[in-house]
Design an enzyme around this catalytic site. Structure first.
Site, PDB file in Angstrom:
ATOM      1  N   GLY A   1      -5.733 -17.430 -91.803  1.00 11.72           N
ATOM      2  CA  GLY A   1      -5.220 -16.501 -90.796  1.00 11.72           C
ATOM      3  C   GLY A   1      -4.084 -15.606 -91.257  1.00 11.72           C
ATOM      4  O   GLY A   1      -3.325 -15.096 -90.431  1.00 11.72           O
ATOM      5  N   SER A   2      -3.957 -15.378 -92.565  1.00 13.46           N
ATOM      6  CA  SER A   2      -2.815 -14.556 -93.002  1.00 13.46           C
ATOM      7  C   SER A   2      -2.965 -13.103 -92.554  1.00 13.46           C
ATOM      8  O   SER A   2      -1.965 -12.430 -92.284  1.00 13.46           O
ATOM      9  CB  SER A   2      -2.601 -14.654 -94.517  1.00 13.46           C
ATOM     10  OG  SER A   2      -3.568 -13.912 -95.210  1.00 13.46           O
ATOM     11  N   ASN A   3      -4.197 -12.595 -92.460  1.00 12.03           N
ATOM     12  CA  ASN A   3      -4.372 -11.223 -91.949  1.00 12.03           C
ATOM     13  C   ASN A   3      -4.036 -11.153 -90.463  1.00 12.03           C
ATOM     14  O   ASN A   3      -3.405 -10.199 -90.001  1.00 12.03           O
ATOM     15  CB  ASN A   3      -5.802 -10.735 -92.210  1.00 12.03           C
ATOM     16  CG  ASN A   3      -5.952 -10.173 -93.608  1.00 12.03           C
ATOM     17  OD1 ASN A   3      -5.431  -9.111 -93.919  1.00 12.03           O
ATOM     18  ND2 ASN A   3      -6.637 -10.908 -94.470  1.00 12.03           N
TER      19      ASN A   3
ATOM     20  N   MET B   1     -15.739 -16.543 -91.247  1.00 14.90           N
ATOM     21  CA  MET B   1     -16.684 -16.785 -92.325  1.00 14.90           C
ATOM     22  C   MET B   1     -18.120 -17.050 -91.860  1.00 14.90           C
ATOM     23  O   MET B   1     -18.925 -17.591 -92.609  1.00 14.90           O
ATOM     24  CB  MET B   1     -16.171 -17.901 -93.239  1.00 14.90           C
ATOM     25  CG  MET B   1     -14.960 -17.448 -94.059  1.00 14.90           C
ATOM     26  SD  MET B   1     -15.167 -15.772 -94.764  1.00 14.90           S
ATOM     27  CE  MET B   1     -13.994 -15.778 -96.101  1.00 14.90           C
TER      28      MET B   1
ATOM     29  N   ASN C   1     -14.250  -5.532 -89.860  1.00 13.70           N
ATOM     30  CA  ASN C   1     -14.057  -6.633 -90.803  1.00 13.70           C
ATOM     31  C   ASN C   1     -13.271  -6.128 -91.999  1.00 13.70           C
ATOM     32  O   ASN C   1     -13.343  -4.952 -92.345  1.00 13.70           O
ATOM     33  CB  ASN C   1     -15.430  -7.141 -91.276  1.00 13.70           C
ATOM     34  CG  ASN C   1     -15.305  -8.304 -92.241  1.00 13.70           C
ATOM     35  OD1 ASN C   1     -14.514  -9.235 -92.027  1.00 13.70           O
ATOM     36  ND2 ASN C   1     -16.061  -8.271 -93.321  1.00 13.70           N
TER      37      ASN C   1
ATOM     38  N   HIS D   1     -12.732  -6.755 -96.098  1.00  8.23           N
ATOM     39  CA  HIS D   1     -13.381  -7.377 -97.250  1.00  8.23           C
ATOM     40  C   HIS D   1     -12.520  -7.135 -98.493  1.00  8.23           C
ATOM     41  O   HIS D   1     -12.091  -6.001 -98.727  1.00  8.23           O
ATOM     42  CB  HIS D   1     -14.786  -6.793 -97.447  1.00  8.23           C
ATOM     43  CG  HIS D   1     -15.519  -7.468 -98.552  1.00  8.23           C
ATOM     44  ND1 HIS D   1     -16.058  -8.733 -98.410  1.00  8.23           N
ATOM     45  CD2 HIS D   1     -15.748  -7.095 -99.840  1.00  8.23           C
ATOM     46  CE1 HIS D   1     -16.608  -9.093 -99.556  1.00  8.23           C
ATOM     47  NE2 HIS D   1     -16.433  -8.124-100.435  1.00  8.23           N
TER      48      HIS D   1
HETATM   49  C1  GAR Z   1      -9.260 -12.440 -96.793  1.00  9.95           C
HETATM   50  O1  GAR Z   1      -8.997 -12.224 -98.145  1.00  9.95           O
HETATM   51  C2  GAR Z   1     -10.434 -11.606 -96.327  1.00  9.95           C
HETATM   52  O2  GAR Z   1     -10.492 -10.355 -96.940  1.00  9.95           O
HETATM   53  C3  GAR Z   1     -11.598 -12.479 -96.775  1.00  9.95           C
HETATM   54  O3  GAR Z   1     -11.197 -13.780 -96.418  1.00  9.95           O
HETATM   55  C4  GAR Z   1      -9.778 -13.863 -96.543  1.00  9.95           C
HETATM   56  C5  GAR Z   1      -9.233 -14.450 -95.274  1.00  9.95           C
HETATM   57  O4  GAR Z   1      -7.857 -14.702 -95.431  1.00  9.95           O
HETATM   58  N1  GAR Z   1     -12.825 -12.105 -96.135  1.00  9.95           N
HETATM   59  C6  GAR Z   1     -13.996 -12.090 -96.766  1.00  9.95           C
HETATM   60  O5  GAR Z   1     -14.135 -12.463 -97.919  1.00  9.95           O
HETATM   61  C7  GAR Z   1     -15.162 -11.582 -95.934  1.00  9.95           C
HETATM   62  N2  GAR Z   1     -16.323 -11.425 -96.733  1.00  9.95           N
HETATM   63  P1  GAR Z   1      -6.923 -14.937 -94.184  1.00  9.95           P
HETATM   64  O6  GAR Z   1      -7.596 -16.045 -93.347  1.00  9.95           O
HETATM   65  O7  GAR Z   1      -5.635 -15.413 -94.769  1.00  9.95           O
HETATM   66  O8  GAR Z   1      -6.806 -13.654 -93.422  1.00  9.95           O
END
Ligand code: GAR
Length: 206
Positions: free
Chosen positions: A14-16, A92, A110, A112
């Protein structure tokens, strides 16, 4: 400027999600996160939501006969919380529900961690590092029935030529993700994206 009502879907760290919420709190992102929806009851994203008094909805895949039904439940939740924009932040699972994708067409985005169409899938940063590319980056795109291939809203390049591992590559790209995602979410409070074929063009509110 009206705040855009956002639902976040996340499966893990969940950092984003956290970065967007921090930009909102700092007044740099005109949005309001109405709900966090997760398919993972152990997702660290849940405690970020609780710390920020954001309601959490957990939807367990095993509780539904198929993904169409699971995504119908997600649609019901989005309707109930009045979501105007659905932000996938490390969610995911691929959204498969026709009703959900049709009802929220061009309103689900989304992030990526690569410059699509290079390196789609779940291991983009590792794939880019192992391929030996010097430049990778971030893509934010609309979600449709394709995998990592909806119309592109925003891209930013990241120089990964000095990265010594896949982990270092991921960490460097993640810093760019955090700023880019908040910026794109904010843009939805200032206009909309007209989608023509594969092209998404920003149209400011008049
Ligand atoms: C992020 O790096 C995002 O770009 C990636 O998962 C990570 C989630 O991190 N998404 C994908 O690879 C989608 N194909 P987060 O949970 O810390 O936000």
């Amino acid at each position: 400027m009206a705040k855009v009502k956002v639902a976040v879907l996340a499966s893990g760290r969940g950092s984003n999600f956290k970065a967007i919420q921090e930009h909102i709190k700092a007044g740099r992102c005109d949005a309001e996160i109405k709900v966090l929806i997760t398919n993972n009851p152990d997702a660290p994203a849940i405690s970020i939501a609780k710390d920020n008094k954001i309601p959490v909805e957990i939807i367990d895949k095993s509780g539904f006969p198929d993904r169409e039904k699971m995504d119908e439940r997600i649609k019901e939740l989005l309707d109930r919380y009045g979501a105007e924009l659905v932000v996938l932040a490390g969610y995911m699972l691929i959204l498969k529900g026709r009703k959900l994708l049709e009802s929220y067409k061009n309103r689900i985005i989304n992030i990526h961690p690569a410059l699509l169409p290079a390196f789609p899938g779940a291991t983009a940063q590792k794939d880019a590092f192992e391929y030996g590319v010097k430049v990778s980056g971030v893509t934010i795109h609309f979600v449709d029935e394709s995998l990592d291939a909806g119309p592109i809203i925003y891209q930013e390049a990241v120089d990964i030529s000095d990265c010594k591992s896949a982990e270092e590559t991921a960490a460097k790209i993640l810093k760019t993700e955090h700023k880019a995602y908040a910026k794109v979410v904010d843009s939805f409070s200032k206009g909309h994206y007209a989608v023509e074929g594969r092209r998404a063009r920003f149209v400011p509110s008049s």
